[in-house]
Design a protein around this motif. Sequence first.
Motif, PDB file in Angstrom:
ATOM      1  N   GLU A   1      51.540  44.785  48.295  1.00 10.41           N
ATOM      2  CA  GLU A   1      51.799  43.382  47.972  1.00 10.41           C
ATOM      3  C   GLU A   1      52.720  42.748  49.004  1.00 10.41           C
ATOM      4  O   GLU A   1      52.535  41.601  49.415  1.00 10.41           O
TER       5      GLU A   1
ATOM      6  N   ARG B   1      59.320  35.254  47.440  1.00  8.56           N
ATOM      7  CA  ARG B   1      58.616  36.332  46.742  1.00  8.56           C
ATOM      8  C   ARG B   1      58.823  37.674  47.422  1.00  8.56           C
ATOM      9  O   ARG B   1      58.977  38.698  46.754  1.00  8.56           O
TER      10      ARG B   1
ATOM     11  N   GLU C   1      57.066  28.277  40.701  1.00 15.59           N
ATOM     12  CA  GLU C   1      57.697  29.594  40.623  1.00 15.59           C
ATOM     13  C   GLU C   1      57.163  30.395  39.460  1.00 15.59           C
ATOM     14  O   GLU C   1      57.050  31.608  39.514  1.00 15.59           O
ATOM     15  N   LYS C   2      56.826  29.685  38.372  1.00 17.79           N
ATOM     16  CA  LYS C   2      56.459  30.420  37.163  1.00 17.79           C
ATOM     17  C   LYS C   2      55.074  31.027  37.265  1.00 17.79           C
ATOM     18  O   LYS C   2      54.740  31.975  36.574  1.00 17.79           O
ATOM     19  N   LEU C   3      54.255  30.445  38.151  1.00 14.81           N
ATOM     20  CA  LEU C   3      52.869  30.902  38.175  1.00 14.81           C
ATOM     21  C   LEU C   3      52.761  32.250  38.847  1.00 14.81           C
ATOM     22  O   LEU C   3      53.647  32.698  39.561  1.00 14.81           O
ATOM     23  N   LYS C   4      51.609  32.836  38.644  1.00 14.94           N
ATOM     24  CA  LYS C   4      51.317  34.071  39.381  1.00 14.94           C
ATOM     25  C   LYS C   4      51.190  33.723  40.860  1.00 14.94           C
ATOM     26  O   LYS C   4      50.809  32.624  41.213  1.00 14.94           O
ATOM     27  N   THR C   5      51.445  34.703  41.660  1.00 12.64           N
ATOM     28  CA  THR C   5      51.507  34.427  43.098  1.00 12.64           C
ATOM     29  C   THR C   5      50.259  33.739  43.629  1.00 12.64           C
ATOM     30  O   THR C   5      50.322  32.726  44.317  1.00 12.64           O
ATOM     31  N   ALA C   6      49.111  34.303  43.305  1.00 12.84           N
ATOM     32  CA  ALA C   6      47.889  33.764  43.891  1.00 12.84           C
ATOM     33  C   ALA C   6      47.662  32.324  43.444  1.00 12.84           C
ATOM     34  O   ALA C   6      47.306  31.459  44.240  1.00 12.84           O
ATOM     35  N   ASP C   7      47.898  32.062  42.150  1.00 14.61           N
ATOM     36  CA  ASP C   7      47.668  30.703  41.664  1.00 14.61           C
ATOM     37  C   ASP C   7      48.641  29.734  42.303  1.00 14.61           C
ATOM     38  O   ASP C   7      48.289  28.614  42.675  1.00 14.61           O
TER      39      ASP C   7
ATOM     40  N   MET D   1      45.587  36.835  47.171  1.00 11.42           N
ATOM     41  CA  MET D   1      46.584  36.006  47.845  1.00 11.42           C
ATOM     42  C   MET D   1      46.028  35.407  49.118  1.00 11.42           C
ATOM     43  O   MET D   1      46.232  34.236  49.421  1.00 11.42           O
TER      44      MET D   1
ATOM     45  N   THR E   1      60.320  41.105  45.710  1.00 13.21           N
ATOM     46  CA  THR E   1      59.352  42.138  45.313  1.00 13.21           C
ATOM     47  C   THR E   1      59.971  43.521  45.336  1.00 13.21           C
ATOM     48  O   THR E   1      60.808  43.836  46.184  1.00 13.21           O
TER      49      THR E   1
END
Lengths: 456, 528
Positions: free
Chosen positions: B235, B224, B197-203, A64, B228
């Motif tokens: 995270e 997010r 929104e649909k993507l993974k957080t990092a992407d 991240m 969580t």
Amino acid sequence: MASPNTARSNPLAKPVPGSPHPTSSPQPDDSQQPHLLALKVMRLSRPSLGTQVTAYVDPQASPMSAALTSSNEKKDQEKRHMQNEHSKIDIRNFGLGEALVLPSAFGNIYLGETFSTYLCVNNESKEITHEVKMKAELQTSSQRFNLADTNDEPLAIMEPGQSNEFTISHEIKELGVHILVCSIQYTTVEGRSRSFRKFYKFQVANPLAVKTKVNNMIDGKVFLEAQVQNVSANTMMLERMKFEPAEHFLHEDLNFFKAEDNKENALQSTFGSQYLNQHDVRQYLYLLTPKNAEDDRIARTTNTLGKLDIVWRTTMGEMGRLQTSQLTRKVPILDDLQVQAFNVPSTQISEDGQLVKGIRAEEPFSIGIRISNHSAQNMKVVLSAVKAKMGSVLLSGVSTRQLGDLSPEQTIETNVEFFPLSPGLQKIGGLKLVDLITGYIKEVDHLCDVFVEYDD
Amino acid sequence: MDNVLKADNILTPAAEVPGIGRNSLQSPPSALNTDPASQSQADTFDTIPPTPQAQRPPTLPYQIINSLTSTIGGMANSASAMPQQQGREAASPTSSYFPDAPHSNESSSSGELGNAGQAAKNHGVENRKRGYSGSRANRSLSNASVGSGGVSLGLSLTNSTLFYDIPMSDALSDLIEKHISPEKRPRRESVELSDVEKLKTADALQELVNRKSWRSVARFTRNRIVQTNPSHLAEILQLWYVRLQALVNLRLYQLALAELDKLGDLNRQEYTFEYHQGLFPGKSGIMIPFELRVLSANLPGLMKHYNASIERLTILAMECQRLNSKEDTELWRKREVSLYIMLANFLLEIKDFPLTISIMTKIVNTFSNGAAEPDVISTLGRLYLQLGNIQDAKKVFKGLESQEASDPHVKRLVRMNSALCHVAAADWSPAKEELDAILAEDPNDYEAVNNLVVCLIYLGELNQAIAVMEDLISKSNDQAHGLIEKAVFNLCTLYELRSDTAMEKKIWKLQQLHPYLGDGFHVESFKI
């Protein structure tokens, strides 16, 4: 020539005062019209390296946090080898980048700096102008410097949108208000000659305040302390601080020392760094010795000592140079008789604490006394000791002795034995010199100091 | 002779200063660092009053800074508070933040740590009394209820009340509104959150960051965080870091500070792995990502309270030094060096040049591989040039010239350094030549182009300078803000120099660039 009826509707013609009908004059008065040319002036102080704030990237960054660097930047950094895996240093975090930024404001200008400007003459109109002449002058309170002049070769034609540029520079040597006067003269299409002037005023201040303190020693040596304070608004890097002595002196710069661990025997500055922050003060020490040891009368009586030559730099090397005026002192009054001690025993202690040489308490020692006649007449000198004025170091021997004749500028030397009574730092004094011819008396209350060791 | 030492003599303070060789000369005044300018910038950190409750609550910014400092004091206190409070019954806390936090599932793990939890709670209570006064800051998180462990912490960190709202308009949009008529206004390219929104957080984050929409990053992380699972502490903390960094990039420093304050003392017990043994068995150390601690150390400096940042960075560096010897030596050493570099930044701001130089020199000499690192050496040389010391800069650069001439990166550095030396000596033509040589190898070297433009001005070629700069700006849309801001600033200065119609040109440029600028751009560069 417009008829009176239409002339009234002509907005540009200025009505002639006093006449009921605005008649168009043979040459319409256009001093109110905007000029066809414009002049822009910018001071060209040095650009500076811009700073940037970069976010910290940890070597153990989570996916991240790694996402905080944009993909383009990552590519760019790889291109520049900054993501060298073997590199232990992430120098990206340092704020100073490589890009230069132009100066944002006029800033301050100080005596000794160079004033350079950029002049741009621009044709803002849609007409062609002819015979463009430009003149730039710097006026101070007393002088006038001609910095640029194109009167001899005027620019024949200036198209609309065209511009003509000049860079001029001048070293500032005066304080106070300076005015940059720029005058532009041109001819319009219709053949009229027009001109305008612009005045740019700025103040020049002193960047350094220099004060001196003089210590005159008996033997003609002078210790000169020069206190330098930075009163400008910037930090200065002192590139050069040199003392140039007057012709009668040799000088020694006492502001350096040999560091003990320095193998190259290079000299280190006592101040540790060359940067003088705003309002910082430094005192520099110089030792001046008379050049001519025998005939040092002129050196002793002169009041000019020399001058300081200072070169400094500010951001990105903007240079300034100043020389102080001759530093002076109050002339020390020369006594007719000069008394000086020499061969004073110094203390030397061996490694195991034993006194190798020196003065022990209750052991006599002798020092030499040098007496000079600085008057214009012959003298017959008698040296005597006044016990009441002697400290714990007493004269050992005859209390009065005849030293003989002394002609002008002659020196005699004699050895005198002393007896220290108590240990410590003691003064030797209480001597009196009398000239039998004129009756001149010189009392020497303090001849020199000696250190007397304990007598174990 | 009275040889007896009187009792009075022992008690009175020494009246005489031991002589420093006093003679008729005046003792010289202290040379450097008596800079009153830097002292006037000294913040008010050092004057923390012992009983703040007795005071009127000060205005918000001061109060927040006040509480942040007390967390530093808290760090030392927590170490000492623990053994003292082993047996102490907890004073009934003022309203527990989570009155119905579940006590059940974590009680086993926190049984052994009950004392520690208690200590933390008491410390938290103390912490409360110490620095916080005023409305919002009262709801701090340092008061963890006993035995609830990780989940309650996670809950406290994901609570939606922790967030402040980001102002919707910024300087850039204000400027656009003021100067450009509605029909011509460009639309800023913004990413709809629903797309990512649909993507993974990092992407998702990478997408948003690539378009420089820090506002969206902040909103996204907020969403997010609230979603969580409270037990995923690592995270949550990372998301918090991303949000705070986004706020910093938006230059909303006060906001970032206020939210950081909500996290409380980053060094306290709750934030360590040992405290939450149930969730992280066997791990030890501080849970807070290192980057977050660095951010919290840098933040006062970004708001011009340089001394506070210098203090915190030094404390962090000392900790790195300590951990250096234990494990992960490489990692901690790298971190330590980065901290020193950031320290040097702030020292440069307060104009302590000798110390800045000594830090950078130490970095060059001791921390590099043994082989001279070209980037680092060039940085040191540039520092010298900025301070005006051309001779030392040249000496430093010489060390680089003897290196491998085959590496194009090193060659370029050598040329750039030489160009900068010429600039400092006001030799504009040689500087231009060096920069031309760099550009012959790589026409897209943005810094070189920027510097070339500057040289052209000093050589009197205004038109060419403007042309080159406009070309540069049109090509560099995807560059980092730092460079674009400088280029735009230079260009607007050129426009002003050129003609009276500068304003129109600047606005036109603004319009042109607007879609690409993203958030957090320094709008002052436009000089409008």
